[in-house]
Motif scaffolding. Sequence first.
Motif, mmCIF file in Angstrom:
data_model
loop_
_atom_site.group_PDB
_atom_site.id
_atom_site.type_symbol
_atom_site.label_atom_id
_atom_site.label_comp_id
_atom_site.label_asym_id
_atom_site.label_seq_id
_atom_site.Cartn_x
_atom_site.Cartn_y
_atom_site.Cartn_z
ATOM 1 N N UNK A 33 47.098 25.763 33.414
ATOM 2 C CA UNK A 33 47.124 26.282 34.772
ATOM 3 C C UNK A 33 47.844 27.623 34.781
ATOM 4 N N UNK A 34 47.783 28.306 35.908
ATOM 5 C CA UNK A 34 48.477 29.587 36.035
ATOM 6 C C UNK A 34 49.986 29.392 35.882
ATOM 7 N N UNK A 35 50.521 28.296 36.393
ATOM 8 C CA UNK A 35 51.955 28.010 36.244
ATOM 9 C C UNK A 35 52.308 27.766 34.778
ATOM 10 N N UNK A 36 51.458 27.051 34.061
ATOM 11 C CA UNK A 36 51.677 26.820 32.634
ATOM 12 C C UNK A 36 51.578 28.127 31.847
ATOM 13 N N UNK A 37 50.721 29.034 32.304
ATOM 14 C CA UNK A 37 50.620 30.347 31.671
ATOM 15 C C UNK A 37 51.949 31.087 31.768
ATOM 16 N N UNK A 38 52.585 31.018 32.935
ATOM 17 C CA UNK A 38 53.888 31.665 33.092
ATOM 18 C C UNK A 38 54.915 31.070 32.134
ATOM 19 N N UNK A 39 54.893 29.741 31.978
ATOM 20 C CA UNK A 39 55.780 29.090 31.005
ATOM 21 C C UNK A 39 55.480 29.589 29.599
ATOM 22 N N UNK A 40 54.212 29.647 29.258
ATOM 23 C CA UNK A 40 53.767 30.075 27.928
ATOM 24 C C UNK A 40 54.230 31.507 27.630
ATOM 25 N N UNK A 41 54.190 32.362 28.645
ATOM 26 C CA UNK A 41 54.596 33.759 28.492
ATOM 27 C C UNK A 41 56.094 33.961 28.742
ATOM 28 N N UNK A 42 56.812 32.874 28.951
ATOM 29 C CA UNK A 42 58.251 32.885 29.217
ATOM 30 C C UNK A 42 58.593 33.710 30.460
ATOM 31 N N UNK A 43 57.780 33.547 31.488
ATOM 32 C CA UNK A 43 57.992 34.241 32.753
ATOM 33 C C UNK A 43 58.229 33.275 33.911
ATOM 34 N N UNK A 65 41.321 37.327 38.622
ATOM 35 C CA UNK A 65 39.981 37.808 38.986
ATOM 36 C C UNK A 65 39.973 38.474 40.361
ATOM 37 N N UNK A 66 40.967 39.344 40.574
ATOM 38 C CA UNK A 66 41.103 40.182 41.770
ATOM 39 C C UNK A 66 41.532 39.427 43.023
ATOM 40 N N UNK A 67 42.037 38.178 42.860
ATOM 41 C CA UNK A 67 42.573 37.419 43.987
ATOM 42 C C UNK A 67 44.008 37.019 43.665
ATOM 43 N N UNK A 68 44.903 37.262 44.596
ATOM 44 C CA UNK A 68 46.303 36.902 44.387
ATOM 45 C C UNK A 68 46.473 35.411 44.625
ATOM 46 N N UNK A 69 47.165 34.754 43.681
ATOM 47 C CA UNK A 69 47.417 33.321 43.795
ATOM 48 C C UNK A 69 48.719 33.083 44.556
ATOM 49 N N UNK A 70 48.687 32.123 45.485
ATOM 50 C CA UNK A 70 49.919 31.707 46.142
ATOM 51 C C UNK A 70 50.719 30.860 45.166
ATOM 52 N N UNK A 71 51.975 30.617 45.493
ATOM 53 C CA UNK A 71 52.814 29.784 44.628
ATOM 54 C C UNK A 71 52.205 28.400 44.459
ATOM 55 N N UNK A 72 51.660 27.826 45.509
ATOM 56 C CA UNK A 72 51.029 26.498 45.424
ATOM 57 C C UNK A 72 49.769 26.528 44.568
ATOM 58 N N UNK A 73 48.989 27.589 44.670
ATOM 59 C CA UNK A 73 47.747 27.697 43.893
ATOM 60 C C UNK A 73 48.024 27.805 42.397
ATOM 61 N N UNK A 127 57.344 36.768 40.037
ATOM 62 C CA UNK A 127 56.129 37.498 39.690
ATOM 63 C C UNK A 127 55.018 37.203 40.685
ATOM 64 N N UNK A 128 54.017 38.066 40.658
ATOM 65 C CA UNK A 128 52.772 37.850 41.394
ATOM 66 C C UNK A 128 51.669 37.764 40.353
#
Length: 66
Positions: free
Chosen positions: A17-27, A37-45, A32-33
């Motif tokens: 998921x996008x949240x797991x991606x942040x973990x993977x990138x240590x972010x 694909x040109x759409x901003x994800x909310x924290x819940x998304x 962050x925002x």
Amino acid sequence: MLVHINGKEEELPGGMTAEELLDYLQLSNKQVVIELNRSILTTNERETTVISEQDVIEIVQFVGGG
């Protein structure tokens, strides 16, 4: 799987998921925002949106200055 992060091709494990991606990138502890694909994800998304092959991801980190 191959994705584009901030203009660079990156090889990532599939099914994350996008949240797991942040973990993977240590972010995950940074403010962050994520644009997917040109759409901003909310924290819940971030928790439910799965990254797919060839997605285009932009991650912008806020930094303080003075």
